[in-house]
Design a protein around this motif. Structure first.
Motif, mmCIF file in Angstrom:
data_model
loop_
_atom_site.group_PDB
_atom_site.id
_atom_site.type_symbol
_atom_site.label_atom_id
_atom_site.label_comp_id
_atom_site.label_asym_id
_atom_site.label_seq_id
_atom_site.Cartn_x
_atom_site.Cartn_y
_atom_site.Cartn_z
ATOM 1 N N ILE A 115 50.288 44.664 38.679
ATOM 2 C CA ILE A 115 49.393 44.159 39.720
ATOM 3 C C ILE A 115 47.953 44.473 39.323
ATOM 4 O O ILE A 115 47.445 45.571 39.519
ATOM 5 C CB ILE A 115 49.721 44.707 41.120
ATOM 6 N N SER A 116 47.338 43.530 38.747
ATOM 7 C CA SER A 116 46.003 43.690 38.173
ATOM 8 C C SER A 116 44.956 44.077 39.218
ATOM 9 O O SER A 116 44.989 43.592 40.351
ATOM 10 C CB SER A 116 45.569 42.375 37.521
ATOM 11 N N PRO A 117 44.005 44.924 38.826
ATOM 12 C CA PRO A 117 42.814 45.103 39.672
ATOM 13 C C PRO A 117 42.131 43.753 39.845
ATOM 14 O O PRO A 117 42.180 42.904 38.953
ATOM 15 C CB PRO A 117 41.937 46.053 38.839
ATOM 16 N N GLN A 118 41.501 43.549 40.969
ATOM 17 C CA GLN A 118 40.894 42.244 41.260
ATOM 18 C C GLN A 118 39.511 42.137 40.624
ATOM 19 O O GLN A 118 38.501 41.892 41.292
ATOM 20 C CB GLN A 118 40.843 42.023 42.769
ATOM 21 N N ILE A 119 39.482 42.279 39.296
ATOM 22 C CA ILE A 119 38.190 42.230 38.601
ATOM 23 C C ILE A 119 37.620 40.821 38.578
ATOM 24 O O ILE A 119 36.446 40.630 38.261
ATOM 25 C CB ILE A 119 38.291 42.802 37.170
ATOM 26 N N TRP A 120 38.434 39.822 38.908
ATOM 27 C CA TRP A 120 37.935 38.464 39.034
ATOM 28 C C TRP A 120 37.078 38.311 40.292
ATOM 29 O O TRP A 120 36.345 37.342 40.447
ATOM 30 C CB TRP A 120 39.089 37.464 39.071
ATOM 31 N N ALA A 121 37.176 39.292 41.209
ATOM 32 C CA ALA A 121 36.372 39.262 42.436
ATOM 33 C C ALA A 121 35.098 40.073 42.292
ATOM 34 O O ALA A 121 34.025 39.651 42.722
ATOM 35 C CB ALA A 121 37.190 39.801 43.614
ATOM 36 N N TRP A 122 35.220 41.253 41.681
ATOM 37 C CA TRP A 122 34.039 42.089 41.469
ATOM 38 C C TRP A 122 34.342 43.114 40.394
ATOM 39 O O TRP A 122 35.492 43.360 40.052
ATOM 40 C CB TRP A 122 33.589 42.742 42.778
ATOM 41 N N ILE A 140 50.215 38.994 38.959
ATOM 42 C CA ILE A 140 51.078 38.389 39.971
ATOM 43 C C ILE A 140 50.475 37.157 40.634
ATOM 44 O O ILE A 140 51.123 36.533 41.468
ATOM 45 C CB ILE A 140 51.460 39.422 41.046
ATOM 46 N N LEU A 141 49.232 36.819 40.279
ATOM 47 C CA LEU A 141 48.587 35.627 40.823
ATOM 48 C C LEU A 141 48.398 34.615 39.701
ATOM 49 O O LEU A 141 47.970 34.989 38.602
ATOM 50 C CB LEU A 141 47.237 35.985 41.447
ATOM 51 N N PRO A 142 48.688 33.344 39.947
ATOM 52 C CA PRO A 142 48.695 32.360 38.856
ATOM 53 C C PRO A 142 47.366 32.211 38.130
ATOM 54 O O PRO A 142 47.341 32.026 36.910
ATOM 55 C CB PRO A 142 49.096 31.053 39.559
ATOM 56 N N PHE A 143 46.243 32.312 38.839
ATOM 57 C CA PHE A 143 44.953 32.123 38.182
ATOM 58 C C PHE A 143 44.541 33.319 37.323
ATOM 59 O O PHE A 143 43.629 33.230 36.514
ATOM 60 C CB PHE A 143 43.856 31.798 39.204
ATOM 61 N N GLU A 144 45.227 34.469 37.508
ATOM 62 C CA GLU A 144 44.853 35.664 36.746
ATOM 63 C C GLU A 144 45.171 35.529 35.257
ATOM 64 O O GLU A 144 44.477 36.087 34.409
ATOM 65 C CB GLU A 144 45.549 36.896 37.322
ATOM 66 N N LYS A 145 46.218 34.798 34.933
ATOM 67 C CA LYS A 145 46.582 34.649 33.527
ATOM 68 C C LYS A 145 45.477 33.931 32.756
ATOM 69 O O LYS A 145 45.074 34.369 31.665
ATOM 70 C CB LYS A 145 47.908 33.898 33.379
ATOM 71 N N ASP A 146 44.959 32.849 33.308
ATOM 72 C CA ASP A 146 43.845 32.149 32.664
ATOM 73 C C ASP A 146 42.600 33.018 32.618
ATOM 74 O O ASP A 146 41.847 33.001 31.630
ATOM 75 C CB ASP A 146 43.534 30.846 33.411
ATOM 76 N N PHE A 147 42.358 33.765 33.687
ATOM 77 C CA PHE A 147 41.184 34.634 33.734
ATOM 78 C C PHE A 147 41.197 35.621 32.570
ATOM 79 O O PHE A 147 40.193 35.797 31.874
ATOM 80 C CB PHE A 147 41.154 35.388 35.065
ATOM 81 N N TYR A 148 42.328 36.261 32.363
ATOM 82 C CA TYR A 148 42.415 37.257 31.290
ATOM 83 C C TYR A 148 42.465 36.619 29.905
ATOM 84 O O TYR A 148 41.760 37.040 28.984
ATOM 85 C CB TYR A 148 43.651 38.146 31.489
ATOM 86 N N GLU A 149 43.331 35.615 29.760
ATOM 87 C CA GLU A 149 43.582 35.099 28.413
ATOM 88 C C GLU A 149 42.522 34.111 27.938
ATOM 89 O O GLU A 149 42.106 34.163 26.768
ATOM 90 C CB GLU A 149 44.976 34.469 28.366
ATOM 91 N N LYS A 150 42.079 33.213 28.804
ATOM 92 C CA LYS A 150 41.105 32.208 28.371
ATOM 93 C C LYS A 150 39.674 32.728 28.425
ATOM 94 O O LYS A 150 38.874 32.448 27.522
ATOM 95 C CB LYS A 150 41.248 30.945 29.231
ATOM 96 N N LYS A 151 39.381 33.483 29.477
ATOM 97 C CA LYS A 151 38.009 33.962 29.619
ATOM 98 C C LYS A 151 37.740 35.238 28.825
ATOM 99 O O LYS A 151 36.650 35.428 28.290
ATOM 100 C CB LYS A 151 37.684 34.208 31.101
ATOM 101 N N HIS A 152 38.771 36.117 28.739
ATOM 102 C CA HIS A 152 38.532 37.425 28.130
ATOM 103 C C HIS A 152 39.426 37.731 26.917
ATOM 104 O O HIS A 152 39.395 38.846 26.406
ATOM 105 C CB HIS A 152 38.693 38.520 29.182
#
Length: 375
Positions: A115-122, A140-152
């Protein structure tokens, strides 16, 4: 194998307990030591500290309790060293867990973040710490995978949302005579979910209860948090003539017609039960002003964030008042509005990836730990 888990709030206790159960099925020799709550304790293992001792809400509250937090960090490091786990499993709670992860990585202990920290929020800058200190991340949230892999450029595992399994499990055990056992009448139920911390509950319930007299054809029921005792809620139930159901949130939601919900995991739980809701949030003025400047999100509820549109109404800070709450509650009691919302809720559930989050995560953790031990 030996696992050390750290969960700092009620939702982490729930997901930690389900993950522990899944780990036991995959690893018959699993030993647990953990920071968590009653649900994790029921699963087995050795509890270290209850999350009630760890829950500090808001910027100012954390500042006032900084000495306690630092003492807990020092104690946690010593306790981990004494236990000598094969892996540490961090469950959200980033302010504390990322500090321990940095130390653990330096000590050569395998670090798994569920359960990732919500670093996409702040605090997106925390990605540097995560890439450096976390061996495996399970989102556990679908948009988190793109956030980590594509953006970072940081590979993660999308395992689906564990609430789907938790809710399916609870649905199977709802007593047929639930209303009678809990002294509820036959009127439709509006659930009040005011949060889990005392200061949060007090702020939220004051406004939530102010609309109860305007809807006499409904009964309002407070969903008591597992971290609080019934006596704390007496100040609210005696004045407003509403009932309290302690630690029965899922059972209550399964019978509810609508809900007033404090922003957080509860918004997603309510949606998965297909209950129309108004999302509410009110914090201290200073904490809110700080948050407004550092959190860059279009929405505060997980429902709207996942679907990327305003599916449920959010009443924030000054908007969260008796007049507007009454208006928005009336809307979600309208049959047409409810039918539209149900369709959105079904779309939401499909996006969350289906059942099996705890099982998938446990399999990945065990596989990774066994591989490390074989080296």
């Amino acid at each position: 194998m030996k696992y050390y888990l750290i969960a700092g709030e009620a939702s982490g206790d729930l997901h930690g307990a389900n993950l522990m159960s899944a780990l036991k099925k995959k690893d018959a020799q699993a030993e647990f030591r953990f920071w968590g709550g009653d649900l994790m304790a029921q699963t087995g293992g050795d509890p270290v500290k209850h999350y009630r001792e760890l829950a500090f809400m808001g910027f100012i509250e954390v500042l006032f309790n900084l000495r306690t937090i630092l003492k807990n960090i020092t104690f946690c490091k010593k306790d981990i060293e004494a236990f000598q786990p094969d892996a540490i499993i961090f469950i959200d709670y980033p302010g504390f867990n990322l500090r321990i992860a940095k130390w653990a990585k330096q000590k050569g202990i395998a670090t798994h973040y569920y359960i990732s920290p919500q670093i996409w929020a702040w605090k997106e800058g925390r990605i540097k710490d995560i890439k450096r200190d976390v061996d495996e991340m399970y989102v556990i949230l679908p948009f988190e995978k793109d956030f980590y892999e594509k953006k970072h450029q940081f590979p993660v595992h999308f395992v689906g949302h564990p609430l789907i399994d938790a809710i399916a499990k609870r649905d199977q055990v709802l007593p047929e005579n639930f209303r009678q056992e809990n002294s509820l009448d036959d009127r439709p139920i509006i659930a009040l979910l005011p949060g889990s911390r005392k200061q949060e509950i007090s702020k939220m319930l004051e406004v939530m209860l102010s609309v109860t007299q305007d809807f006499p054809e409904y009964q309002f029921i407070i969903a008591g948090a597992p971290s609080q005792e019934a006596g704390f809620y007496a100040q609210f139930t005696t004045k407003s003539n509403v009932k309290l159901l302690l630690n029965k949130t899922y059972d209550l939601l399964s019978l509810s017609t609508a809900a007033l919900v404090t922003s957080g995991t509860a918004t997603l739980e309510t949606a998965l039960y297909k209950v129309p809701q108004v999302v509410c949030y009110k914090g201290s003025r200073i904490s809110y002003e700080i948050a407004k400047r550092v959190i860059k999100l279009k929405y505060i509820s997980l429902v709207n964030l996942i679907l990327d549109r305003p599916v449920v109404t959010e009443l924030i800070q000054t908007q969260f008042n008796t007049k507007q709450l009454k208006t928005e509650l009336s809307k979600i009691l309208d049959e047409y509005q409810r039918a539209t919302l149900f369709l959105d809720y079904y779309e939401l559930e499909n996006k969350l990836g289906g059942k099996g989050a705890s099982k998938k995560t446990a399999e990945l953790i065990v596989e990774s730990v066994e591989k490390n031990l074989a080296l």
